[in-house]
Design a protein around this motif. Structure first.
Motif, mmCIF file in Angstrom:
data_model
loop_
_atom_site.group_PDB
_atom_site.id
_atom_site.type_symbol
_atom_site.label_atom_id
_atom_site.label_comp_id
_atom_site.label_asym_id
_atom_site.label_seq_id
_atom_site.Cartn_x
_atom_site.Cartn_y
_atom_site.Cartn_z
ATOM 1 N N ARG A 107 42.540 -55.149 -16.428
ATOM 2 C CA ARG A 107 42.626 -54.889 -14.985
ATOM 3 C C ARG A 107 43.073 -53.461 -14.714
ATOM 4 O O ARG A 107 42.555 -52.793 -13.820
ATOM 5 N N GLN A 108 44.076 -53.008 -15.452
ATOM 6 C CA GLN A 108 44.589 -51.657 -15.234
ATOM 7 C C GLN A 108 43.506 -50.609 -15.450
ATOM 8 O O GLN A 108 43.406 -49.656 -14.694
ATOM 9 N N VAL A 109 42.712 -50.790 -16.472
ATOM 10 C CA VAL A 109 41.686 -49.796 -16.789
ATOM 11 C C VAL A 109 40.508 -49.862 -15.823
ATOM 12 O O VAL A 109 40.071 -48.855 -15.288
ATOM 13 N N PHE A 110 39.963 -51.064 -15.593
ATOM 14 C CA PHE A 110 38.710 -51.174 -14.853
ATOM 15 C C PHE A 110 38.867 -51.508 -13.377
ATOM 16 O O PHE A 110 37.909 -51.360 -12.620
ATOM 17 N N ALA A 111 40.002 -51.985 -12.930
ATOM 18 C CA ALA A 111 40.128 -52.372 -11.522
ATOM 19 C C ALA A 111 41.160 -51.535 -10.773
ATOM 20 O O ALA A 111 40.997 -51.297 -9.582
ATOM 21 N N GLU A 112 42.199 -51.106 -11.446
ATOM 22 C CA GLU A 112 43.293 -50.462 -10.722
ATOM 23 C C GLU A 112 43.378 -48.957 -10.929
ATOM 24 O O GLU A 112 43.790 -48.241 -10.035
ATOM 25 N N ARG A 113 43.003 -48.486 -12.108
ATOM 26 C CA ARG A 113 43.283 -47.086 -12.415
ATOM 27 C C ARG A 113 42.034 -46.267 -12.657
ATOM 28 O O ARG A 113 41.228 -46.055 -11.779
ATOM 29 N N ARG A 114 41.876 -45.870 -13.888
ATOM 30 C CA ARG A 114 40.932 -44.822 -14.248
ATOM 31 C C ARG A 114 39.472 -45.126 -13.953
ATOM 32 O O ARG A 114 38.731 -44.254 -13.542
ATOM 33 N N LEU A 115 39.013 -46.340 -14.186
ATOM 34 C CA LEU A 115 37.581 -46.615 -14.116
ATOM 35 C C LEU A 115 37.223 -47.591 -13.002
ATOM 36 O O LEU A 115 36.246 -48.320 -13.105
ATOM 37 N N ALA A 116 38.001 -47.596 -11.932
ATOM 38 C CA ALA A 116 37.703 -48.488 -10.815
ATOM 39 C C ALA A 116 36.387 -48.098 -10.163
ATOM 40 O O ALA A 116 35.683 -48.936 -9.614
ATOM 41 N N ASP A 117 36.026 -46.822 -10.241
ATOM 42 C CA ASP A 117 34.747 -46.347 -9.721
ATOM 43 C C ASP A 117 33.652 -46.663 -10.738
ATOM 44 O O ASP A 117 33.758 -46.319 -11.910
ATOM 45 N N ALA A 118 32.609 -47.350 -10.316
ATOM 46 C CA ALA A 118 31.544 -47.795 -11.225
ATOM 47 C C ALA A 118 30.875 -46.621 -11.935
ATOM 48 O O ALA A 118 30.493 -46.730 -13.094
ATOM 49 N N SER A 119 30.723 -45.475 -11.272
ATOM 50 C CA SER A 119 30.059 -44.338 -11.914
ATOM 51 C C SER A 119 30.915 -43.785 -13.050
ATOM 52 O O SER A 119 30.390 -43.337 -14.064
ATOM 53 N N ALA A 120 32.231 -43.836 -12.914
ATOM 54 C CA ALA A 120 33.104 -43.382 -14.001
ATOM 55 C C ALA A 120 32.993 -44.306 -15.202
ATOM 56 O O ALA A 120 32.975 -43.859 -16.345
ATOM 57 N N ALA A 121 32.884 -45.602 -14.971
ATOM 58 C CA ALA A 121 32.742 -46.567 -16.068
ATOM 59 C C ALA A 121 31.409 -46.391 -16.779
ATOM 60 O O ALA A 121 31.336 -46.504 -18.004
ATOM 61 N N ARG A 122 30.343 -46.099 -16.046
ATOM 62 C CA ARG A 122 29.018 -45.936 -16.659
ATOM 63 C C ARG A 122 28.983 -44.741 -17.602
ATOM 64 O O ARG A 122 28.216 -44.716 -18.552
ATOM 65 N N GLN A 123 29.789 -43.714 -17.351
ATOM 66 C CA GLN A 123 29.790 -42.527 -18.203
ATOM 67 C C GLN A 123 30.290 -42.843 -19.606
ATOM 68 O O GLN A 123 30.026 -42.099 -20.540
ATOM 69 N N LEU A 124 31.004 -43.927 -19.780
ATOM 70 C CA LEU A 124 31.576 -44.282 -21.081
ATOM 71 C C LEU A 124 30.797 -45.380 -21.786
ATOM 72 O O LEU A 124 31.287 -45.981 -22.726
ATOM 73 N N ASN A 125 29.584 -45.654 -21.352
ATOM 74 C CA ASN A 125 28.795 -46.730 -21.947
ATOM 75 C C ASN A 125 28.250 -46.355 -23.319
ATOM 76 O O ASN A 125 27.961 -45.195 -23.592
#
Length: 132
Positions: A107-125
């Motif tokens: 939750r901290q990583v993907f919902a609350e902090r660094r990667l809550a923005d979907a585009s930021a998460a996609r960069q690490l795929n």
């Protein structure tokens, strides 16, 4: 059905694909449909009762405070994204407390902090068959 983000704990080939003619098949030669992942996922409350009754647990949004963390088998072919983000894992995830701790970190990583923005998460795929 989208299960959202989860934590990859391990993988294995299916019983019929792991050995061919007595020889082990390397993962990169297996088809995506032959690999099964053990993934810790947020499930809706009551997931254990559903699983014991033979039904599939329902997914829960990562931000749902009543979500329960369970380790479920998921075929690699069902995976939509694989992130390069790594989380600290306890030695075992069989106890409810340890699974809750991993769910909290997720939750901290993907919902609350660094990667809550979907585009930021996609960069690490990653590409699952190449990087698994």
């Amino acid at each position: 059905v989208s299960l959202g983000w989860g934590v990859l704990l391990g993988w294995r080939g299916t019983a019929t694909s792991a050995y061919v003619g007595g020889a082990s098949v390397p993962p990169e030669r297996m088809r995506a449909s032959e690999l099964v992942l053990d993934v810790l996922l947020p499930c809706a409350a009551g997931a254990q009762a559903l699983a014991l009754a033979g039904d599939a647990p329902q997914p829960a949004p990562l931000h749902d405070p009543s979500a329960e963390a369970w380790v479920l088998p998921v075929r690699l072919s069902c995976l939509q994204q694989l992130s390069s983000v790594r989380l600290w894992l306890p030695d075992e995830v069989s106890s409810p407390e340890s699974r809750r701790g991993v769910l909290h970190a997720l939750r901290q990583v993907f919902a609350e902090r660094r990667l809550a923005d979907a585009s930021a998460a996609r960069q690490l795929n990653l590409r699952p068959l190449e990087h698994l």
